[in-house]
Design a protein around this motif. Structure first.
Motif, PDB file in Angstrom:
ATOM      1  N   ALA A  80      34.428  47.271  44.325  1.00 55.13           N
ATOM      2  CA  ALA A  80      35.822  47.228  43.909  1.00 55.13           C
ATOM      3  C   ALA A  80      36.638  47.584  44.867  1.00 55.13           C
ATOM      4  N   GLY A 138      36.938  46.808  48.776  1.00 55.26           N
ATOM      5  CA  GLY A 138      38.016  45.265  48.121  1.00 55.26           C
ATOM      6  C   GLY A 138      39.521  45.711  48.798  1.00 55.26           C
ATOM      7  N   ILE A 180      30.135  36.857  46.802  1.00 58.66           N
ATOM      8  CA  ILE A 180      31.498  37.117  46.006  1.00 58.66           C
ATOM      9  C   ILE A 180      31.726  34.981  47.044  1.00 58.66           C
ATOM     10  N   GLN A 206      44.005  33.358  43.329  1.00 60.00           N
ATOM     11  CA  GLN A 206      43.740  34.369  42.712  1.00 60.00           C
ATOM     12  C   GLN A 206      44.477  35.579  41.997  1.00 60.00           C
ATOM     13  N   PHE A 265      43.339  44.741  39.396  1.00 62.39           N
ATOM     14  CA  PHE A 265      42.125  44.236  40.330  1.00 62.39           C
ATOM     15  C   PHE A 265      41.315  44.382  39.775  1.00 62.39           C
ATOM     16  N   ASP A 266      40.977  45.972  39.285  1.00 65.38           N
ATOM     17  CA  ASP A 266      39.745  46.096  39.126  1.00 65.38           C
ATOM     18  C   ASP A 266      38.748  45.414  37.626  1.00 65.38           C
ATOM     19  N   TYR A 322      39.881  42.217  37.465  1.00 72.68           N
ATOM     20  CA  TYR A 322      39.540  40.347  37.785  1.00 72.68           C
ATOM     21  C   TYR A 322      38.577  40.050  38.892  1.00 72.68           C
ATOM     22  N   TYR A 323      38.246  41.443  39.947  1.00 75.76           N
ATOM     23  CA  TYR A 323      37.095  41.963  41.117  1.00 75.76           C
ATOM     24  C   TYR A 323      35.771  41.965  40.233  1.00 75.76           C
ATOM     25  N   THR A 324      35.573  42.766  39.104  1.00 77.73           N
ATOM     26  CA  THR A 324      34.403  43.035  38.382  1.00 77.73           C
ATOM     27  C   THR A 324      33.930  41.389  37.261  1.00 77.73           C
TER      28      THR A 324
END
Length: 140
Positions: free
Chosen positions: A30, A33, A83, A103, A120-121, A123-125
């Protein structure tokens, strides 16, 4: 404080789902990214930054990123390959530029036109968790 607890829970859950991957590895992915996308380092991601990061990866500027372009130019972390597989919704080997808006809208949960690190964290997780669930067998 509640938001931090949600992130910790999601990252912990991701760790348990991630076969042999640890919370620290998910967090490192994360971080990489976010740093790749947050071009101006203001701790927020604006749509123009996300599009700019995407354009850096779209080497031939055809408005779609192939797996080889993503592998060569995306942020470098353990989950990069899976991913891409997760983002390639139709399985054609490309992720279209139009996916960026989708996104971004999903990441920007409070619709304020900026994505915070917390947003962001989360979503990314979730993205990594889905990628591991669906494509974890591709990880070395």
């Amino acid at each position: 404080m509640y938001g931090f607890g949600v992130i910790v829970f999601l990252l912990t859950l991701g760790s348990s789902l991630a076969q042999n991957y640890t919370h620290a590895q998910l967090l490192a992915g994360a971080d990489k990214g976010f740093q790749f996308i947050d071009i101006n380092n203001d701790t927020f991601v604006e749509l123009t930054e996300l599009e700019g990061a995407w354009d850096l990866v779209d080497y031939n500027h055809d408005h779609q990123v192939s797996e080889s372009e993503y592998e060569a130019g995306g942020s470098n972390h353990d989950f990069r390959g899976i991913i891409f597989q997760e983002m390639d919704y139709d399985g054609d080997g490309y992720v279209d530029h139009s996916a960026i808006m989708g996104q971004y809208v999903v990441m920007d949960t409070n619709a304020d036109n900026i994505v915070s690190r917390r947003e962001f964290d989360i979503y990314y997780t979730a993205l990594v968790e889905r990628a591991i669930k669906n494509y974890g067998y591709l990880l070395g």
